[in-house]
Enzyme design. Sequence first.
Site, PDB file in Angstrom:
ATOM      1  CB  SER A 126      90.504  68.551  88.654  1.00  0.00           C
ATOM      2  OG  SER A 126      90.960  67.982  89.857  1.00  0.00           O
ATOM      3  CG  ASN A 127      88.473  65.693  92.763  1.00  0.00           C
ATOM      4  OD1 ASN A 127      88.406  64.485  92.520  1.00  0.00           O
ATOM      5  ND2 ASN A 127      89.588  66.296  93.131  1.00  0.00           N
ATOM      6  NE  ARG A 175      86.100  77.616 112.236  1.00  0.00           N
ATOM      7  CZ  ARG A 175      87.170  77.602 111.462  1.00  0.00           C
ATOM      8  NH1 ARG A 175      87.025  77.522 110.158  1.00  0.00           N
ATOM      9  NH2 ARG A 175      88.367  77.666 111.979  1.00  0.00           N
ATOM     10  CG  MET A 230      91.290  73.903 100.226  1.00  0.00           C
ATOM     11  SD  MET A 230      91.476  72.121 100.511  1.00  0.00           S
ATOM     12  CE  MET A 230      93.147  72.081 101.119  1.00  0.00           C
ATOM     13  CG  HIS A 257      92.033  63.759 103.413  1.00  0.00           C
ATOM     14  ND1 HIS A 257      92.306  65.082 103.703  1.00  0.00           N
ATOM     15  CD2 HIS A 257      93.111  63.050 103.814  1.00  0.00           C
ATOM     16  CE1 HIS A 257      93.493  65.156 104.279  1.00  0.00           C
ATOM     17  NE2 HIS A 257      94.010  63.943 104.354  1.00  0.00           N
ATOM     18  CG  LEU A 264      92.014  68.217 110.170  1.00  0.00           C
ATOM     19  CD1 LEU A 264      91.301  69.210 109.256  1.00  0.00           C
ATOM     20  CD2 LEU A 264      93.389  68.738 110.545  1.00  0.00           C
ATOM     21  CD  GLU A 321      91.801  63.450  95.190  1.00  0.00           C
ATOM     22  OE1 GLU A 321      92.050  63.604  96.379  1.00  0.00           O
ATOM     23  OE2 GLU A 321      91.919  64.382  94.357  1.00  0.00           O
TER      24      GLU A 321
HETATM   25  C1  GAR Z   1      91.916  67.206  95.951  1.00  0.00           C
HETATM   26  O1  GAR Z   1      93.105  66.474  95.787  1.00  0.00           O
HETATM   27  C2  GAR Z   1      91.292  66.902  97.284  1.00  0.00           C
HETATM   28  O2  GAR Z   1      91.528  65.601  97.736  1.00  0.00           O
HETATM   29  C3  GAR Z   1      91.983  67.899  98.166  1.00  0.00           C
HETATM   30  O3  GAR Z   1      92.074  69.063  97.394  1.00  0.00           O
HETATM   31  C4  GAR Z   1      92.232  68.693  96.026  1.00  0.00           C
HETATM   32  C5  GAR Z   1      91.285  69.535  95.200  1.00  0.00           C
HETATM   33  O4  GAR Z   1      91.572  69.420  93.852  1.00  0.00           O
HETATM   34  N1  GAR Z   1      91.231  68.128  99.364  1.00  0.00           N
HETATM   35  C6  GAR Z   1      91.801  68.413 100.524  1.00  0.00           C
HETATM   36  O5  GAR Z   1      93.005  68.508 100.667  1.00  0.00           O
HETATM   37  C7  GAR Z   1      90.836  68.605 101.664  1.00  0.00           C
HETATM   38  N2  GAR Z   1      91.515  68.614 102.895  1.00  0.00           N
HETATM   39  P1  GAR Z   1      90.551  69.999  92.764  1.00  0.00           P
HETATM   40  O6  GAR Z   1      90.204  71.439  93.174  1.00  0.00           O
HETATM   41  O7  GAR Z   1      91.289  69.943  91.477  1.00  0.00           O
HETATM   42  O8  GAR Z   1      89.332  69.128  92.777  1.00  0.00           O
END
Ligand code: GAR
Length: 214
Positions: free
Chosen positions: A15-16, A67, A92, A111, A146, A176
Amino acid sequence: MKKFKIAVFVSGNGSNLQALIDVSKNLDCPYEIELVFSNNPNVYALKRASQNNIPTLTLDHKNFKNRQEFDLSLSNNLKKIDFDLIVLAGFMRILGREFIKTYENKIINLHPSLLPKYPGLNTHEKVLENKDKFHGATVHLVDEGLDTGKIIGFSKFKVEDNDNYDSLLAKTHEIEHKLLPQICSLIASKKIVLHKENILINGKSDQKSKEIIF
Ligand code: GAR
């Protein structure tokens, strides 16, 4: 004029990414999305990219021994692509030290908390557990720790008595979706300049608050 090019890394719904795509369609947007990369071939974020004719790259992390091998393959693939900034938007996977060094000052992460509070996972749960008065989202420079890199900007909202996990998730996403495109635009137009020790905002490094209010 050549636009500022971003590579967006995703691992989920995206979504971001969608918010970044939507803003990039404005004629005056100073950035364009050059590539969407995912470590998971099955995520909806990749569909969003394809629907918008954005090139994608997928490397399934499960196909790599460790990794370092994953990061090396990613670096080798990225060498072929011209971009100015990597934007982790719901990515992630932890990136290794070598990868981060290669792209020093060129990786930012979104974040879902008011860092330095709650690095890592389960941020909404922690806000509820601790009865926090505010919650929000932060964009920061990525370093080897982290969620420890220098904060570039954040947005916050008040936690109401009747908020629960779902409402906090929805409210966090709502901010966000404005915060990330806004920060990318400010970086692309050089109003924010990224240095490891020092984030310059409008040429100044001594900003008391990096809050972005919508
Ligand atoms: C978002 O809320 C972002 O802040 C979080 O994952 C979500 C992704 O949402 N990121 C983390 O937790 C990173 N550690 P999206 O796939 O709908 O954009």
